[in-house]
Design a protein around this motif. Structure first.
Motif, PDB file in Angstrom:
ATOM      1  N   GLU A  79       0.855  -1.187   0.000  1.00  0.00           N
ATOM      2  CA  GLU A  79       0.000   0.000   0.000  1.00  0.00           C
ATOM      3  C   GLU A  79       0.888   1.232   0.000  1.00  0.00           C
ATOM      4  O   GLU A  79       2.083   1.161   0.313  1.00  0.00           O
ATOM      5  CB  GLU A  79      -0.941   0.007   1.205  1.00  0.00           C
ATOM      6  CG  GLU A  79      -0.245  -0.055   2.551  1.00  0.00           C
ATOM      7  CD  GLU A  79      -1.232  -0.168   3.699  1.00  0.00           C
ATOM      8  OE1 GLU A  79      -1.314   0.794   4.489  1.00  0.00           O
ATOM      9  OE2 GLU A  79      -1.916  -1.202   3.790  1.00  0.00           O
ATOM     10  N   ILE A  80       0.314   2.361  -0.348  1.00  0.00           N
ATOM     11  CA  ILE A  80       1.110   3.568  -0.571  1.00  0.00           C
ATOM     12  C   ILE A  80       1.842   4.005   0.691  1.00  0.00           C
ATOM     13  O   ILE A  80       2.941   4.572   0.628  1.00  0.00           O
ATOM     14  CB  ILE A  80       0.218   4.710  -1.120  1.00  0.00           C
ATOM     15  CG1 ILE A  80       1.053   5.668  -1.994  1.00  0.00           C
ATOM     16  CG2 ILE A  80      -0.482   5.469  -0.016  1.00  0.00           C
ATOM     17  CD1 ILE A  80       1.483   5.096  -3.308  1.00  0.00           C
ATOM     18  N   ALA A  81       1.292   3.721   1.860  1.00  0.00           N
ATOM     19  CA  ALA A  81       1.916   4.136   3.117  1.00  0.00           C
ATOM     20  C   ALA A  81       3.198   3.374   3.412  1.00  0.00           C
ATOM     21  O   ALA A  81       3.966   3.770   4.294  1.00  0.00           O
ATOM     22  CB  ALA A  81       0.932   3.954   4.275  1.00  0.00           C
ATOM     23  N   HIS A  82       3.458   2.282   2.688  1.00  0.00           N
ATOM     24  CA  HIS A  82       4.681   1.510   2.909  1.00  0.00           C
ATOM     25  C   HIS A  82       5.891   2.134   2.222  1.00  0.00           C
ATOM     26  O   HIS A  82       7.028   1.766   2.518  1.00  0.00           O
ATOM     27  CB  HIS A  82       4.497   0.076   2.409  1.00  0.00           C
ATOM     28  CG  HIS A  82       3.491  -0.699   3.190  1.00  0.00           C
ATOM     29  ND1 HIS A  82       2.865  -1.832   2.702  1.00  0.00           N
ATOM     30  CD2 HIS A  82       2.975  -0.501   4.433  1.00  0.00           C
ATOM     31  CE1 HIS A  82       2.022  -2.296   3.605  1.00  0.00           C
ATOM     32  NE2 HIS A  82       2.068  -1.509   4.659  1.00  0.00           N
ATOM     33  N   LEU A  83       5.654   3.060   1.276  1.00  0.00           N
ATOM     34  CA  LEU A  83       6.758   3.811   0.679  1.00  0.00           C
ATOM     35  C   LEU A  83       7.169   4.915   1.640  1.00  0.00           C
ATOM     36  O   LEU A  83       6.361   5.379   2.449  1.00  0.00           O
ATOM     37  CB  LEU A  83       6.331   4.418  -0.658  1.00  0.00           C
ATOM     38  CG  LEU A  83       6.009   3.427  -1.783  1.00  0.00           C
ATOM     39  CD1 LEU A  83       5.381   4.155  -2.964  1.00  0.00           C
ATOM     40  CD2 LEU A  83       7.258   2.680  -2.227  1.00  0.00           C
ATOM     41  N   ASP A  84       8.424   5.361   1.559  1.00  0.00           N
ATOM     42  CA  ASP A  84       8.822   6.445   2.460  1.00  0.00           C
ATOM     43  C   ASP A  84       8.526   7.799   1.813  1.00  0.00           C
ATOM     44  O   ASP A  84       8.146   7.889   0.639  1.00  0.00           O
ATOM     45  CB  ASP A  84      10.292   6.320   2.887  1.00  0.00           C
ATOM     46  CG  ASP A  84      11.281   6.514   1.748  1.00  0.00           C
ATOM     47  OD1 ASP A  84      11.033   7.345   0.866  1.00  0.00           O
ATOM     48  OD2 ASP A  84      12.329   5.834   1.754  1.00  0.00           O
ATOM     49  N   GLN A  85       8.688   8.854   2.588  1.00  0.00           N
ATOM     50  CA  GLN A  85       8.292  10.187   2.134  1.00  0.00           C
ATOM     51  C   GLN A  85       9.123  10.666   0.950  1.00  0.00           C
ATOM     52  O   GLN A  85       8.614  11.377   0.078  1.00  0.00           O
ATOM     53  CB  GLN A  85       8.389  11.165   3.303  1.00  0.00           C
ATOM     54  CG  GLN A  85       7.355  10.884   4.387  1.00  0.00           C
ATOM     55  CD  GLN A  85       7.589  11.680   5.656  1.00  0.00           C
ATOM     56  OE1 GLN A  85       8.570  12.410   5.780  1.00  0.00           O
ATOM     57  NE2 GLN A  85       6.693  11.532   6.631  1.00  0.00           N
ATOM     58  N   GLN A  86      10.382  10.272   0.893  1.00  0.00           N
ATOM     59  CA  GLN A  86      11.197  10.657  -0.263  1.00  0.00           C
ATOM     60  C   GLN A  86      10.697   9.968  -1.523  1.00  0.00           C
ATOM     61  O   GLN A  86      10.665  10.576  -2.605  1.00  0.00           O
ATOM     62  CB  GLN A  86      12.668  10.306  -0.010  1.00  0.00           C
ATOM     63  CG  GLN A  86      13.617  10.704  -1.148  1.00  0.00           C
ATOM     64  CD  GLN A  86      13.749   9.639  -2.217  1.00  0.00           C
ATOM     65  OE1 GLN A  86      13.806   8.446  -1.916  1.00  0.00           O
ATOM     66  NE2 GLN A  86      13.776  10.048  -3.479  1.00  0.00           N
ATOM     67  N   GLN A  87      10.283   8.718  -1.411  1.00  0.00           N
ATOM     68  CA  GLN A  87       9.757   8.006  -2.579  1.00  0.00           C
ATOM     69  C   GLN A  87       8.457   8.636  -3.068  1.00  0.00           C
ATOM     70  O   GLN A  87       8.227   8.745  -4.276  1.00  0.00           O
ATOM     71  CB  GLN A  87       9.544   6.531  -2.236  1.00  0.00           C
ATOM     72  CG  GLN A  87      10.844   5.751  -2.071  1.00  0.00           C
ATOM     73  CD  GLN A  87      10.615   4.342  -1.578  1.00  0.00           C
ATOM     74  OE1 GLN A  87       9.899   4.110  -0.597  1.00  0.00           O
ATOM     75  NE2 GLN A  87      11.225   3.370  -2.243  1.00  0.00           N
ATOM     76  N   LEU A  88       7.606   9.072  -2.140  1.00  0.00           N
ATOM     77  CA  LEU A  88       6.368   9.743  -2.548  1.00  0.00           C
ATOM     78  C   LEU A  88       6.669  11.103  -3.167  1.00  0.00           C
ATOM     79  O   LEU A  88       6.018  11.511  -4.136  1.00  0.00           O
ATOM     80  CB  LEU A  88       5.432   9.895  -1.345  1.00  0.00           C
ATOM     81  CG  LEU A  88       4.915   8.586  -0.725  1.00  0.00           C
ATOM     82  CD1 LEU A  88       3.891   8.878   0.365  1.00  0.00           C
ATOM     83  CD2 LEU A  88       4.292   7.680  -1.785  1.00  0.00           C
TER      84      LEU A  88
END
Length: 667
Positions: free
Chosen positions: A286-295
């Protein structure tokens, strides 16, 4: 009678009524507020991801900040990764240079205006500074307009890899309008202000336009100047307000991603059992598993299509577009924030897309702002592997890797069968060796690759190298397992190999497989000791340089295929060419910009549709050079290029660089 003194300056708000100046600043503040609100909305989307240590990054010592600042200067301001792509590169560099200079000029003009309000002695917009300022802005304004015009022409051609939105035309029209009206404002100012001499010709474009308006009266030119000034100002305010809502957002997110990204070609972030037990998460589902830099990086993507143009899977017709992966995840990030998210796996990103990647890193090196589609796909693979979604021949190879120590499933006792008749020393019998030769699974078990292994052995023995091999004690490095998403199988194999290497006191390793080389160089230090790892082409060339091997003349024409994990990821591309000698028939895509053979990322163990084989595309490029021999430096490339050349019906011979050298030496 004395001639009047030429005034090398001008009023900041000349001919602009006080009420218009007040309205100007009110609208400027309003546009900045809209800009800030838009950026804040995107920032909230990035906050959905796992936190990154921004404070630690910003407050770290300069040695840690230096590479990040270097990327901003070289790749951001210097446009290093933008250059080298023909028309698109020239257009962007000209537009960027013009924009930055115009932005700097406007900022300096406002600083001068405010400083003069404090005290006239702080006024600096005059004299030779003014002359240089006006001339520079005139020149860079032209570059800006030319760059925009080239982009308009390019979009009219609608290249397939380039993203297209209706707002793109709005942005280009706005930019073009800002550039053109800026010159008209200057030309009309010159008409009513009547500067002479250097004060006039330091703005050559404006002076030229002023001649077109030469018949205007002062009153008419002042009215026209005020009207065009307002049109120009409104366009500028519109530009600032639009930034967070259009592709212009990359003006913020591009530099931010360059700064916060951590370049790591050939590396993956390890996962610990403890972290999995705590979170229950392996990879990304799910999208929350990516970190903030990836988003953040999802918003940095401009849809320029460079990643698609570089991607071998995309070129071969496989269901993978790196650009689409990024854009689909961006859409999911937005809908997740609204509580309307579809499933990441299946609905947003299909399984065929995830497994189609060859992990060649071409998309990563092609992106001007370091968006990393490969890193995203690796995280998606980890989740799928943890859920048991890896099936077919690849899953079977992973099982054999776990139970037999190699993906072919041969008994470990047969690892040294290739050395029959050769006096190859074992590390267990020859503990005082200087370099350990890591033969690898392909070199040990694949019948075609075994011939390469024997050639290398003969060369090492002839040169009198003090080496040894592990034989049955060598296990697969686990590179394919890790790239296919099975992190814990990789760690299991790495732990076993680490123990063996430590037992023999190994410090320097020779490899013939770039995948083994990359794993031992980049992956293994994450779990234990760091080794000096050298590829066989580098080592053999060093033996020649040291006079331990001869370098006979080459007969026949040859081209060289650069393996991705050797050339692009680890920067080794000159040594193989030196070994092959002068006069290589080079392919267009070579060295760091090589084209994949199709075997990386675990694709070696997967079945392929006949019309989607990357190897055929690369083989065609090799055959087009007219070379009689296609040389390689990787056992996977050897297999794929051999198949590709045969599929093309060519009689070209495919061989490893070491085989070529051994043959020339009569070994």
């Amino acid at each position: 009678m004395d001639e009047p003194t030429i005034q090398l300056t001008r009023e900041t708000f000349g001919n602009i009524p006080p009420s218009s100046v007040v309205a100007f600043y009110v609208m400027a503040v309003a546009s900045v507020l809209v800009f800030c609100w838009g950026v804040w909305r995107r920032w909230k989307l990035w906050r959905q991801g796992k936190p990154i240590s921004v404070r630690e990054i910003l407050t770290g010592n300069f040695a840690r900040l230096k590479p990040r600042l270097g990327r901003l200067l070289k790749e951001g301001l210097g446009q290093k990764r933008v250059r080298g792509r023909g028309l698109a590169s020239w257009a962007h560099v000209m537009m960027f240079a013009g924009f930055m200079m115009l932005f700097l000029g406007t900022t300096l003009l406002e600083v001068d205006h405010l400083a003069a309000k404090v005290s006239e002695k702080f006024h600096f917009h005059h004299g030779w500074y003014y002359v240089i300022y006006e001339g520079a802005l005139d020149v860079f304004g032209l570059l800006f307009i030319i760059g925009i015009s080239l982009f308009v022409w390019r979009r009219m051609r609608r290249p397939g890899s380039l993203g297209h939105r209706a707002s793109d035309w709005t942005v280009l029209g706005l930019f073009l309008g800002i550039g053109v009206t800026g010159y008209f404002v200057e030309g009309l100012r010159i008409v009513w202000d009547q500067p002479v001499g250097l004060a006039l010709w330091c703005s050559p474009v404006g002076a030229g336009l002023a001649k077109l308006f030469g018949g205007m009266s002062e009153a008419t030119s002042r009215s026209a100047h005020l009207a065009v000034w307002w049109v120009h100002s409104l366009m500028v305010f519109g530009f600032f307000a639009m930034i967070p809502f259009t592709r212009l957002l990359h003006l913020i997110t591009g530099p931010a991603n360059l700064f916060f990204s951590t370049p790591s070609l050939g590396q993956l972030t390890p996962i610990s059992i403890e972290a999995v037990e705590e979170t229950g998460v392996v990879g990304v589902s799910e999208i929350a598993h990516l970190d903030q830099q990836q988003l953040l990086s999802l918003d940095a993507c401009m849809e320029c299509g460079r990643c698609d143009d570089a991607c071998p899977a995309f070129a071969s017709g496989k269901p993978l577009s790196p650009k689409a992966v990024v854009q689909d995840l961006k859409g999911l990030m937005e809908t997740t924030a609204l509580g309307q998210a579809a499933a990441l796996h299946g609905d947003t990103i299909h399984a065929e897309t995830i497994w189609a990647c060859t992990s060649c890193s071409a998309c990563v090196t092609a992106c001007p702002v370091r968006v990393d589609p490969l890193g995203l796909l690796f995280e998606l693979r980890r989740d799928r592997a943890a859920e048991g979604a890896l099936a077919g021949s690849a899953a079977n190879s992973m099982r054999q890797m776990q139970t037999k120590g190699n993906p072919w499933g041969f008994p470990q006792a047969e690892r040294l069968a290739w050395a029959d008749g050769l006096d190859v020393p074992l590390a267990s019998d020859h503990p005082d060796f200087e370099i350990l030769w890591w033969v690898g699974c392909a070199g040990s078990f694949d019948r075609r690759a075994q011939k390469v292994t024997r050639s290398i052995a003969k060369l090492l023995l002839k040169a009198g190298v003090n080496f040894a091999v592990l034989g049955p004690n060598e296990c697969c490095t686990g590179d394919s397992a890790r790239r296919l998403g099975d992190e814990f199988l990789f760690q299991e194999l790495a732990e076993k190999n680490h123990a063996t290497l430590k037992q023999h006191g190994v410090r320097k390793i020779l490899t013939q497989c770039p995948h083994c080389m990359n794993s031992l160089t980049h992956d293994y230090p994450q779990f234990g000791d760091k080794f000096e790892v050298v590829h066989h082409t580098e080592f053999l060339q060093q033996l020649i340089d040291d006079g331990k091997l001869a370098a006979p003349e080459r007969t026949g024409s040859v081209t060289y295929h650069d393996p991705c994990y050797l050339a692009r990821v680890n920067g080794v591309h000159q040594a193989p060419r030196d070994l092959l000698g002068d006069g290589i028939s080079e392919m267009e895509q070579r060295r760091e910009k090589t084209f994949c053979c199709g075997a990386g990322g675990g694709r070696m163990w997967m079945e392929e549709e006949a019309d989607q084989r990357v190897s055929v595309l690369r083989a065609k490029e090799a055959i087009e050079t007219g070379a009689e021999t296609v040389a390689v430096g990787c056992p996977f490339c050897l297999t794929m290029m051999t198949d590709g050349v045969k599929s093309c019906g060519s009689g070209a011979k495919v061989e490893d660089v070491a085989e070529n050298l051994a043959k020339r030496l009569g070994l």
